[in-house]
Motif scaffolding. Structure first.
Motif, PDB file in Angstrom:
ATOM      1  N   ALA A 197      45.984  21.742  27.911  1.00 34.17           N
ATOM      2  CA  ALA A 197      46.436  20.409  27.522  1.00 34.17           C
ATOM      3  C   ALA A 197      45.266  19.453  27.370  1.00 34.17           C
ATOM      4  N   PRO A 216      49.800  23.161  29.553  1.00 33.63           N
ATOM      5  CA  PRO A 216      50.541  22.147  28.796  1.00 33.63           C
ATOM      6  C   PRO A 216      51.417  21.238  29.648  1.00 33.63           C
ATOM      7  N   ARG A 217      51.800  21.678  30.829  1.00 33.10           N
ATOM      8  CA  ARG A 217      52.617  20.847  31.709  1.00 33.10           C
ATOM      9  C   ARG A 217      51.765  19.950  32.603  1.00 33.10           C
ATOM     10  N   GLY A 218      50.456  20.039  32.470  1.00 30.08           N
ATOM     11  CA  GLY A 218      49.570  19.201  33.266  1.00 30.08           C
ATOM     12  C   GLY A 218      49.220  19.779  34.612  1.00 30.08           C
ATOM     13  N   PRO A 237      52.301  18.745  38.585  1.00 31.41           N
ATOM     14  CA  PRO A 237      51.302  18.378  37.570  1.00 31.41           C
ATOM     15  C   PRO A 237      50.255  17.437  38.144  1.00 31.41           C
ATOM     16  N   ARG A 240      47.992  15.527  32.314  1.00 28.27           N
ATOM     17  CA  ARG A 240      47.474  16.124  31.085  1.00 28.27           C
ATOM     18  C   ARG A 240      46.273  15.369  30.527  1.00 28.27           C
TER      19      ARG A 240
END
Length: 373
Positions: A197, A216-218, A237, A240
């Motif tokens: 990300a 991608p989800r951080g 997370p 990002r």
């Protein structure tokens, strides 16, 4: 009779022979008479006479001739070699920087600069023998003379690259293509794990082929790049918007620079801690010698930068700095060039010491220091 009286009246062994030796030394060493006696000649003669008397009295373990020569004309000492500029000392032999003017290597001992190519970003190999440079979609490995060893075309624009601790892997992040890994000889370019990300990558010390990135989800994602096996992942997370990742020297903790906070993950304890920052965070870097984390923050308007080590401020400078790099001995922090002819060196501990020195012209304007080994 006192002890002093007895010492004054005492005669050396074999006084006649001692007197002969004294006058022989004086006659051999004394300067020839001159028409006009000067004060320094009288001093020299007195020193010679004293040396002869000491020798006649039996000065143990030392020849009077040697003693006189050392006293009157000590041997010339070689001049110490010139010291390199303080900003270039720090235990390493190579500093790497890259920016609009391209990538360059700086030799800390001589200050010589060698251009490597028109790269906007670069990463130094573990033993400083090679550099992985990138510009747009091109990634290339060059030697210290700038000769290209291999080159490849990436699926997207490259935003970051990192060389593994053993030198056998190069990881890079390409826009729209995520994280990819290529062998140190330029072969086997392939996609790796989940798409990143953020263009922030960091190889784990002590685990040559373990790479950290942000999924991608951080979440922080740590994997073995050869097998794809997941080593560790943060439960929640971390964001990002990660700007930089940095491992501690023991490979236990991973620091993340976010816009308004610093996140530190402890993999052994499976803990994640967050520290809110008053100013936006630009960079983080662990000391190679101690468990000290350097944090670079910048004022919201971009008019001032601050560097803190272990939570204590070490630098406040009215310029915009992009990053900081530790010296190999862990004593100094080298900040990015704030202008075309200036660089900054910050003491990591002890009394606050900030040095500003002229930068080589070949560095161009404000390059990013990416390695010091």
């Amino acid at each position: 009779m006192t002890l002093g009286d007895r010492l004054r009246d005492a005669a050396p062994p074999e006084p006649a022979a001692a007197e002969d030796r004294a006058w022989a030394v004086v006659r051999a060493a004394a300067p020839a008479p001159r028409p006009a006696r000067r004060p320094w000649a009288a001093v020299a003669f007195a020193v010679l006479l004293l040396a002869a008397v000491l020798a006649a009295a039996g000065r143990p373990g030392e020849a009077v001739g040697d003693w006189v020569r050392r006293t009157i004309a000590p041997p010339a000492q070689p001049a110490p070699p010139p010291r390199p500029p303080a900003v270039l000392r720090g235990g390493g032999s190579t500093v790497l920087a890259a920016g609009r003017a391209g990538a360059v290597l700086v030799d800390p001992r001589s200050g010589r600069v060698r251009r490597l190519g028109a790269f906007t970003g670069a990463a130094l190999s573990p033993h400083a023998r090679f550099v992985a440079g990138y510009r747009g979609r091109t990634l290339a490995a060059v030697d210290r003379r700038g000769a290209i060893r291999w080159r490849l075309r990436a699926p997207g624009a490259i935003g970051a690259a990192a060389w593994s601790p053993d030198g056998f892997r190069v990881a890079y992040a390409a826009t729209g293509a995520g994280v990819r890994v290529v062998a140190g000889d330029g072969t086997g370019d392939h996609a790796y794990g989940p798409r990143a990300a953020a263009p922030a990558l960091a190889w784990r010390p002590g685990s040559p082929h373990t790479l950290a990135s942000v999924d991608p989800r951080g979440r922080l994602d740590v994997r073995d790049v050869d097998t794809g096996a997941l080593v560790w992942r943060s439960a929640a997370p971390v964001g990002r918007d990660a700007r930089a990742l940095a491992w501690s020297s023991d490979g236990r903790r991973l620091a993340v620079a976010r816009r308004r906070e610093v996140v530190v993950a402890d993999l052994r304890r499976n803990q994640v801690r967050r520290a809110a920052m008053r100013w936006p965070v630009a960079d983080v870097a662990w000391s190679p010698r101690r468990p000290d984390l350097a944090v670079l923050t910048r004022s919201p308007g971009g008019g001032r930068s601050k560097v803190a080590v272990g939570g204590r401020e070490r630098l406040s400078w009215p310029v915009l700095l992009a990053g900081v790099t530790w010296s190999p001995d862990g004593r100094w922090l080298l900040a990015d060039w704030p202008g075309p002819r200036e660089l900054l060196l910050v003491a990591a501990s002890g009394p606050p010491t900030i040095m500003s020195r002229p930068a080589p012209r070949a560095l161009g304007a404000a390059p990013d220091v990416t390695g010091w080994r």
